[in-house]
Write a protein that holds these residues in place. Structure first.
Motif, short mmCIF file in Angstrom:
data_model
loop_
_atom_site.label_atom_id
_atom_site.label_comp_id
_atom_site.label_asym_id
_atom_site.label_seq_id
_atom_site.Cartn_x
_atom_site.Cartn_y
_atom_site.Cartn_z
N ASP A 67 -11.70 10.68 -57.99
CA ASP A 67 -12.90 9.84 -58.00
C ASP A 67 -12.64 8.59 -57.16
O ASP A 67 -11.67 7.88 -57.40
CB ASP A 67 -13.20 9.48 -59.47
CG ASP A 67 -14.18 8.34 -59.65
OD1 ASP A 67 -14.70 7.81 -58.66
OD2 ASP A 67 -14.43 7.97 -60.81
N GLY A 68 -13.50 8.33 -56.17
CA GLY A 68 -13.28 7.12 -55.39
C GLY A 68 -14.28 6.90 -54.29
O GLY A 68 -15.44 7.32 -54.38
N ARG A 69 -13.81 6.24 -53.23
CA ARG A 69 -14.67 5.93 -52.09
C ARG A 69 -14.12 6.50 -50.79
O ARG A 69 -14.85 6.58 -49.80
CB ARG A 69 -14.86 4.41 -51.98
CG ARG A 69 -15.80 3.84 -53.04
CD ARG A 69 -15.79 2.33 -53.03
NE ARG A 69 -16.82 1.77 -53.89
CZ ARG A 69 -16.80 1.74 -55.22
NH1 ARG A 69 -15.77 2.29 -55.86
NH2 ARG A 69 -17.77 1.21 -55.92
N ASP A 70 -12.84 6.86 -50.77
CA ASP A 70 -12.26 7.46 -49.57
C ASP A 70 -11.37 8.65 -49.91
O ASP A 70 -10.46 9.00 -49.17
CB ASP A 70 -11.47 6.43 -48.77
CG ASP A 70 -10.24 5.91 -49.52
OD1 ASP A 70 -10.14 6.13 -50.75
OD2 ASP A 70 -9.37 5.28 -48.88
N MET A 71 -11.65 9.28 -51.05
CA MET A 71 -10.83 10.40 -51.48
C MET A 71 -10.90 11.58 -50.50
O MET A 71 -9.88 12.18 -50.15
CB MET A 71 -11.24 10.87 -52.88
CG MET A 71 -11.03 9.85 -53.99
SD MET A 71 -9.28 9.42 -54.28
CE MET A 71 -9.15 7.91 -53.34
N GLY A 72 -12.11 11.91 -50.06
CA GLY A 72 -12.27 13.06 -49.18
C GLY A 72 -12.01 12.75 -47.72
O GLY A 72 -11.75 13.66 -46.93
N THR A 73 -12.09 11.47 -47.34
CA THR A 73 -11.90 11.11 -45.94
C THR A 73 -10.47 10.70 -45.61
O THR A 73 -10.00 10.94 -44.50
CB THR A 73 -12.84 9.95 -45.56
OG1 THR A 73 -12.64 8.86 -46.47
CG2 THR A 73 -14.30 10.39 -45.58
N VAL A 74 -9.77 10.07 -46.56
CA VAL A 74 -8.44 9.53 -46.28
C VAL A 74 -7.34 10.08 -47.19
O VAL A 74 -6.31 10.57 -46.73
CB VAL A 74 -8.45 7.98 -46.37
CG1 VAL A 74 -7.04 7.42 -46.17
CG2 VAL A 74 -9.41 7.40 -45.35
N VAL A 75 -7.55 10.00 -48.50
CA VAL A 75 -6.48 10.32 -49.44
C VAL A 75 -6.23 11.82 -49.54
O VAL A 75 -5.08 12.27 -49.50
CB VAL A 75 -6.79 9.73 -50.84
CG1 VAL A 75 -5.63 10.02 -51.80
CG2 VAL A 75 -7.02 8.23 -50.74
#
Length: 228
Positions: A131-139
């Motif tokens: 759950d987050g704001r950059d999980m799919g793009t960065v992490v």
């Protein structure tokens, strides 16, 4: 099992889009682990306050992030108890003030770098809901399924207002709306890892959807991916 072999579902989106609730329900439904990445930034903000570190002091914030003494303990009701430096802060990290501080902390590239490996370490069998704001793009750019939840700022403000009132906390709807818009601006326009859907994300506008409808849509997508 290596983190790369563990299936990950990422759920990104702005504050109040329903990420937290959906991720908890998904983790319970699938029996997977849960990472609330936003909690980590909130914890850094709280740790900074505890240690008298200014949010402009990047060097000390990075040290706090790299050595964050935190535990996430599962409760019988599937909720999570958060312990920071031996003190329970489950409710303390959810205040509006801490949310504002966390948004400032999250905009610092070196802090994000310090927390990156810690976030990835949460990936463990049988799977992880991130759950987050950059999980799919960065992490977790290789996540097997990426969800991006969105909703109008007005609807998200209404949700937060009702949540606070239900807890007996006085709140101003207009102030909440202004804070959400300011937070969106910071999150979407920061230089590093700005809030945006991954190119291969499934985007759901939850403005007029119930939690049950959102969960059903995500589970249906997961089923098509062979994750159920």
């Amino acid at each position: 099992m290596s983190s790369q072999a563990v299936p990950v579902i990422t759920v990104d989106g702005p504050s109040g889009s329903g990420k937290g609730t959906i991720c908890q329900l998904l983790a319970r439904e699938l029996g997977w682990h849960l990472l609330d990445s936003g909690a980590l930034y909130r914890l850094v903000a709280v740790a900074a306050r505890h240690h008298g570190v200014a949010l402009t002091n990047e060097d000390d914030l990075v040290i706090l992030a790299a050595h964050l003494d935190v535990q996430f303990l599962a409760r019988e009701d599937s909720s999570v108890k958060v312990i920071l430096e031996g003190e329970e802060v489950t409710d303390a990290i959810r205040t509006e003030e801490v949310g504002k501080d966390a948004s400032i902390v999250a905009a610092i590239p070196a802090v994000r770098d310090a927390l990156l490996s810690r976030q990835r370490a949460f990936a463990d069998a049988p799977g992880l809901i991130a759950d987050g704001r950059d999980m799919g793009t960065v992490v977790f750019p290789e996540a097997v399924l990426k969800i991006y939840l969105d909703a109008s700022a007005e609807e998200r403000a209404q949700r937060r207002y009702k949540q606070l009132i239900s807890k007996g906390v006085g709140a101003s709807l207009q102030a909440i709306l202004e804070d959400i818009k300011a937070r969106d601006d910071r999150d979407m326009n920061r230089a590093v890892a700005p809030l945006k859907p991954a190119a291969d994300a499934v985007i759901l506008d939850t403005t007029i959807m119930s939690i049950e409808e959102v969960l059903a849509a995500v589970l249906d997508t997961a089923r098509h991916k062979g994750l159920r």
